[in-house]
Design a protein around this motif. Structure first.
Motif, PDB file in Angstrom:
ATOM      1  N   ASP A  82      27.871  15.212  39.092  1.00  0.00           N
ATOM      2  CA  ASP A  82      28.641  15.268  38.045  1.00  0.00           C
ATOM      3  C   ASP A  82      28.287  16.356  36.947  1.00  0.00           C
ATOM      4  OD1 ASP A  82      29.855  12.510  35.762  1.00  0.00           O
ATOM      5  OD2 ASP A  82      30.629  14.487  35.924  1.00  0.00           O
ATOM      6  N   GLU A  83      28.939  17.365  36.777  1.00  0.00           N
ATOM      7  CA  GLU A  83      28.911  18.562  35.749  1.00  0.00           C
ATOM      8  C   GLU A  83      28.694  18.028  34.261  1.00  0.00           C
ATOM      9  OE1 GLU A  83      27.446  21.321  36.383  1.00  0.00           O
ATOM     10  OE2 GLU A  83      27.220  20.544  38.814  1.00  0.00           O
ATOM     11  N   GLU A  84      29.407  16.805  34.031  1.00  0.00           N
ATOM     12  CA  GLU A  84      29.636  16.435  32.746  1.00  0.00           C
ATOM     13  C   GLU A  84      28.737  15.700  32.290  1.00  0.00           C
ATOM     14  OE1 GLU A  84      33.670  15.036  32.476  1.00  0.00           O
ATOM     15  OE2 GLU A  84      34.754  16.668  33.374  1.00  0.00           O
ATOM     16  N   GLU A  85      27.978  15.154  33.091  1.00  0.00           N
ATOM     17  CA  GLU A  85      26.778  14.027  32.818  1.00  0.00           C
ATOM     18  C   GLU A  85      25.462  14.840  32.744  1.00  0.00           C
ATOM     19  OE1 GLU A  85      26.310  10.783  31.670  1.00  0.00           O
ATOM     20  OE2 GLU A  85      28.441  10.386  31.394  1.00  0.00           O
ATOM     21  N   PRO A  86      25.176  15.368  31.909  1.00  0.00           N
ATOM     22  CA  PRO A  86      23.598  16.009  31.868  1.00  0.00           C
ATOM     23  C   PRO A  86      22.536  14.941  32.132  1.00  0.00           C
ATOM     24  CG  PRO A  86      24.477  16.351  29.838  1.00  0.00           C
ATOM     25  CD  PRO A  86      25.356  15.565  30.548  1.00  0.00           C
ATOM     26  N   ALA A  87      22.682  13.766  31.624  1.00  0.00           N
ATOM     27  CA  ALA A  87      21.699  12.799  31.875  1.00  0.00           C
ATOM     28  C   ALA A  87      21.711  12.540  33.320  1.00  0.00           C
ATOM     29  CB  ALA A  87      21.987  11.673  30.844  1.00  0.00           C
ATOM     30  N   ALA A  88      22.870  12.246  33.910  1.00  0.00           N
ATOM     31  CA  ALA A  88      22.746  11.891  35.372  1.00  0.00           C
ATOM     32  C   ALA A  88      22.215  12.965  36.332  1.00  0.00           C
ATOM     33  CB  ALA A  88      24.294  11.712  35.883  1.00  0.00           C
ATOM     34  N   ARG A  89      22.445  14.262  35.913  1.00  0.00           N
ATOM     35  CA  ARG A  89      21.629  15.278  36.473  1.00  0.00           C
ATOM     36  C   ARG A  89      20.076  15.187  36.234  1.00  0.00           C
ATOM     37  NH1 ARG A  89      25.354  18.512  34.131  1.00  0.00           N
ATOM     38  NH2 ARG A  89      23.651  19.737  33.488  1.00  0.00           N
ATOM     39  N   GLY A  90      19.752  14.921  35.371  1.00  0.00           N
ATOM     40  CA  GLY A  90      18.519  15.189  34.793  1.00  0.00           C
ATOM     41  C   GLY A  90      17.626  13.756  34.674  1.00  0.00           C
ATOM     42  N   GLY A  91      18.061  12.519  34.995  1.00  0.00           N
ATOM     43  CA  GLY A  91      17.634  11.500  34.706  1.00  0.00           C
ATOM     44  C   GLY A  91      17.663  10.810  33.171  1.00  0.00           C
ATOM     45  N   PRO A  92      17.168   9.926  32.774  1.00  0.00           N
ATOM     46  CA  PRO A  92      17.331   9.149  31.482  1.00  0.00           C
ATOM     47  C   PRO A  92      17.063   9.957  30.684  1.00  0.00           C
ATOM     48  CG  PRO A  92      15.319   8.250  32.753  1.00  0.00           C
ATOM     49  CD  PRO A  92      15.961   9.176  33.475  1.00  0.00           C
ATOM     50  N   SER A  93      17.625   9.880  29.246  1.00  0.00           N
ATOM     51  CA  SER A  93      17.210  10.729  28.247  1.00  0.00           C
ATOM     52  C   SER A  93      16.058   9.842  27.448  1.00  0.00           C
ATOM     53  CB  SER A  93      18.656  10.667  27.276  1.00  0.00           C
ATOM     54  OG  SER A  93      18.673   9.419  26.593  1.00  0.00           O
ATOM     55  N   PRO A  94      15.412  10.677  26.567  1.00  0.00           N
ATOM     56  CA  PRO A  94      14.390   9.939  25.714  1.00  0.00           C
ATOM     57  C   PRO A  94      14.919   8.737  25.078  1.00  0.00           C
ATOM     58  CG  PRO A  94      14.271  12.261  25.690  1.00  0.00           C
ATOM     59  CD  PRO A  94      15.521  11.956  26.321  1.00  0.00           C
ATOM     60  N   LEU A  95      16.220   8.791  24.452  1.00  0.00           N
ATOM     61  CA  LEU A  95      16.777   7.880  23.534  1.00  0.00           C
ATOM     62  C   LEU A  95      17.080   6.658  24.466  1.00  0.00           C
ATOM     63  CD1 LEU A  95      18.827   9.638  20.837  1.00  0.00           C
ATOM     64  CD2 LEU A  95      16.508   8.782  20.785  1.00  0.00           C
ATOM     65  N   GLU A  96      17.552   6.830  25.964  1.00  0.00           N
ATOM     66  CA  GLU A  96      17.653   5.692  26.452  1.00  0.00           C
ATOM     67  C   GLU A  96      16.426   4.900  26.803  1.00  0.00           C
ATOM     68  OE1 GLU A  96      21.435   6.957  29.237  1.00  0.00           O
ATOM     69  OE2 GLU A  96      19.725   7.747  29.764  1.00  0.00           O
ATOM     70  N   VAL A  97      15.252   5.738  27.313  1.00  0.00           N
ATOM     71  CA  VAL A  97      14.141   5.112  27.622  1.00  0.00           C
ATOM     72  C   VAL A  97      13.652   4.334  26.237  1.00  0.00           C
ATOM     73  CG1 VAL A  97      11.688   5.505  28.123  1.00  0.00           C
ATOM     74  CG2 VAL A  97      13.522   6.803  29.420  1.00  0.00           C
ATOM     75  N   ALA A  98      13.478   5.130  25.068  1.00  0.00           N
ATOM     76  CA  ALA A  98      13.124   4.639  23.814  1.00  0.00           C
ATOM     77  C   ALA A  98      13.848   3.244  23.732  1.00  0.00           C
ATOM     78  CB  ALA A  98      13.190   5.467  22.475  1.00  0.00           C
ATOM     79  N   ALA A  99      15.045   3.213  23.716  1.00  0.00           N
ATOM     80  CA  ALA A  99      15.834   1.882  23.424  1.00  0.00           C
ATOM     81  C   ALA A  99      15.526   0.858  24.215  1.00  0.00           C
ATOM     82  CB  ALA A  99      17.429   2.115  23.595  1.00  0.00           C
ATOM     83  N   VAL A 100      15.245   1.145  25.510  1.00  0.00           N
ATOM     84  CA  VAL A 100      14.827  -0.090  26.378  1.00  0.00           C
ATOM     85  C   VAL A 100      13.384  -0.450  26.393  1.00  0.00           C
ATOM     86  CG1 VAL A 100      14.471  -0.510  29.076  1.00  0.00           C
ATOM     87  CG2 VAL A 100      16.312   0.787  28.297  1.00  0.00           C
ATOM     88  N   THR A 101      12.631   0.463  25.919  1.00  0.00           N
ATOM     89  CA  THR A 101      11.182   0.163  25.416  1.00  0.00           C
ATOM     90  C   THR A 101      11.103  -0.771  24.214  1.00  0.00           C
ATOM     91  OG1 THR A 101      10.466   2.392  26.368  1.00  0.00           O
ATOM     92  CG2 THR A 101       8.782   1.379  25.047  1.00  0.00           C
ATOM     93  N   PHE A 102      11.942  -0.251  23.318  1.00  0.00           N
ATOM     94  CA  PHE A 102      11.724  -1.047  22.001  1.00  0.00           C
ATOM     95  C   PHE A 102      12.436  -2.502  22.245  1.00  0.00           C
ATOM     96  CE2 PHE A 102      13.481  -2.617  17.988  1.00  0.00           C
ATOM     97  CZ  PHE A 102      12.635  -2.272  17.108  1.00  0.00           C
ATOM     98  N   ALA A 103      13.687  -2.386  23.014  1.00  0.00           N
ATOM     99  CA  ALA A 103      14.268  -3.868  23.044  1.00  0.00           C
ATOM    100  C   ALA A 103      13.237  -4.667  24.027  1.00  0.00           C
ATOM    101  CB  ALA A 103      15.542  -3.801  23.906  1.00  0.00           C
TER     102      ALA A 103
END
Length: 183
Positions: A82-103
Motif C-alpha cells: 500500500d503506497e499510501e501507508e508508510p507505516a504499513a511499509r516500514g512497520g510501526p511508527s515510534p508514536l504507535e509503539v510509545a502509545a502502547v508502551t505508555f498505556a
C-alpha cells in the motif's frame, strides 16, 4: 511478559524494513520516558494523571488494535504494498509503539510513585537510569524472540492477526481491571 510479546510482534511487523528497529526502540523509549515523567512528577506531588484516569489508558491499545485489525482485514488477500501507508511499509511508527508502551505501563506508575517518593532525587536518578538501561535489554529481548526462526515464521504468518488481538485484549484488560466506564 505482555510487553515482550508486543515488542516481538512490533519487531516482526517491521522485519526487513529499513529503520523499523530504530523506530520501535525509539517508541519504546518515548513511552517509557513518559511513564517515568508522570511517576517522577507524581512523586513530587503534582500528578499529571489522576488515578481515576489510568484505566482509560486502555483506550490507546484498544484503538490501535482495532486500527490494526481493520488494516489486516482490508489487506486480506492483497499481496501488493500500500503506497499510501508508510507505516504499513516500514512497520510501526515510534508514536504507535510509545502509545502502547505508555498505556501498557500505566499501572506501573502506581508502583513507581511511592518508590520514587521515598528514594529522593539521587535515588530517583539511579532508578531512572537503571530502568532506561533495562528498556534496551527489553528491546533486545523482544527483537531476539522475533528473529528466532520458529517464532519469526509464526509471527510472519500470524502476526497480522496476533498484533490486533493482543492490543485489543490488553486494552480491554486495562479498561475492565481498572473499572473504566463502570466495567
Amino acid at each position: 511478559m505482555d510487553d515482550i510479546l508486543i515488542l516481538a510482534l512490533f519487531f516482526a511487523q517491521g522485519a526487513g524494513r529499513p529503520g523499523a528497529t530504530r523506530r520501535i526502540v525509539l517508541g519504546q523509549y518515548l513511552g517509557f520516558a513518559a511513564i517515568l515523567a508522570v511517576a517522577v512528577t507524581a512523586a513530587f506531588g503534582a500528578t499529571f494523571l489522576p488515578e481515576s484516569a489510568v484505566p482509560y489508558l486502555g483506550l490507546l491499545p484498544l484503538a490501535l488494535g482495532l486500527r490494526a485489525a481493520w488494516q489486516a482485514w482490508k489487506d486480506h488477500g492483497d499481496d501488493s504494498e500500500d503506497e499510501e501507508e508508510p507505516a504499513a511499509r516500514g512497520g510501526p511508527s515510534p508514536l504507535e509503539v510509545a502509545a502502547v508502551t505508555f498505556a501498557n505501563g500505566g499501572d506501573n506508575i502506581g508502583v513507581y510513585v511511592p518508590v520514587f517518593a521515598t528514594a529522593g532525587v539521587s535515588g530517583m536518578t539511579v532508578y531512572a537510569a537503571v530502568f532506561l538501561v533495562l528498556v534496551a535489554v527489553w528491546c533486545f529481548a523482544g527483537r531476539f524472540f522475533a528473529t528466532r526462526p520458529v517464532i519469526a515464521k509464526a509471527l510472519a504468518r500470524w502476526g497480522h492477526i496476533l498484533l490486533p488481538l493482543v492490543l485489543i485484549t490488553i486494552g480491554m484488560l486495562i479498561l475492565v481491571e481498572g473499572g473504566a466506564f463502570g466495567l
